[in-house]
Design an enzyme around this catalytic site. Sequence first.
Site, PDB file in Angstrom:
ATOM      1  N   SER A   1       0.740  -1.339   0.086  1.00 19.11           N
ATOM      2  CA  SER A   1       0.094   0.250  -0.037  1.00 19.11           C
ATOM      3  C   SER A   1       1.023   1.232  -0.019  1.00 19.11           C
ATOM      4  O   SER A   1       2.243   1.035   0.363  1.00 19.11           O
ATOM      5  CB  SER A   1      -0.842  -0.096   1.312  1.00 19.11           C
ATOM      6  OG  SER A   1      -1.772   0.914   1.342  1.00 19.11           O
ATOM      7  N   CYS A   2       0.040   2.540  -0.173  1.00 18.52           N
ATOM      8  CA  CYS A   2       0.930   3.389  -0.178  1.00 18.52           C
ATOM      9  C   CYS A   2       0.122   4.913  -0.340  1.00 18.52           C
ATOM     10  O   CYS A   2      -0.840   4.586   0.347  1.00 18.52           O
ATOM     11  CB  CYS A   2       1.996   3.774  -1.444  1.00 18.52           C
ATOM     12  SG  CYS A   2       1.128   3.653  -2.982  1.00 18.52           S
ATOM     13  N   GLY A   3       0.537   5.619  -1.110  1.00 14.40           N
ATOM     14  CA  GLY A   3      -0.448   7.124  -0.989  1.00 14.40           C
ATOM     15  C   GLY A   3      -1.513   6.923  -2.006  1.00 14.40           C
ATOM     16  O   GLY A   3      -2.880   7.358  -1.412  1.00 14.40           O
TER      17      GLY A   3
END
Length: 284
Positions: free
Chosen positions: A239-241
Amino acid sequence: MPTTDPLVSTEWLAAHLNDPRVKILDATFKLPGVLPLPKDDYLAQHIPGAVFFDVDAVSDHASALPHMFPSAEQFGRDVGALGISNDDTVVLYDAGGWVAAPRGWWMFLSFGHQNVRVLDGGLKKWLAEGRAVEGGEVKPKPAAFKATFDTKRVRSMQQLIGNLESRAEQVIDARPSARFEGSVPEPRPGLRGGHIPGARSVPYAGLFDANTGAMKPLGELRAAFTGAGVDLDRPIVTSCGSGVSAGVLTLALYRLGIADTALYDGSWAEWGEQGGPPVATGPA
């Protein structure tokens, strides 16, 4: 099980620049508001023959979230318009910083195209070695590309909400640690700060050498994950932004022989919305 290394070297690409079956994509991406725009960088200079791959264009335009995975039909149409067929070897690169080439690589894998690689070091390493570049736009001859979507490679918010209780999959967050901890504001206005409860923090910028642009050796990649409390023998979701830089983690894991991970497409742009699912703050 070892997997085929998803990286190719600048030497390999230089030797294959004139191969009609090797298609090069410049997948440079920046956060909203950062100038010059990636397309303008591409027009100024790119690897000879490279076509611009826009993660915002090759996305689900019906979604309010940024650059979500498109349908298989759209991906095939958009990629075919870039001159890519199912018989081609696709090589993606970034202008620097490893942000979106791995996202593009994972999209190709997710839509059934196995013959896809990422240029180690990207344009930064290419330029440092004094290799040729060109300006302007490459206009490819359209090709036919048939895509089939592998749902196992992507996760939805509902799946990750279910995972809060089961903890069947480990969630690894690629954002900088200050954003993970919620100690700085998110670059996208209106989002809450923090991380998905139970997630581990492996900032993507720590996986490559900032000086050369090359990805770090396998031993250092492994240490980055295990040092963050990740069990490499258990299922993993990255996951990330907004589902882009998570691909750097996915790529690094793939290089370690862990090819069956999934990517949370909505990532913090979705989870961090006001009134959304539970949020944790502070260190992992």
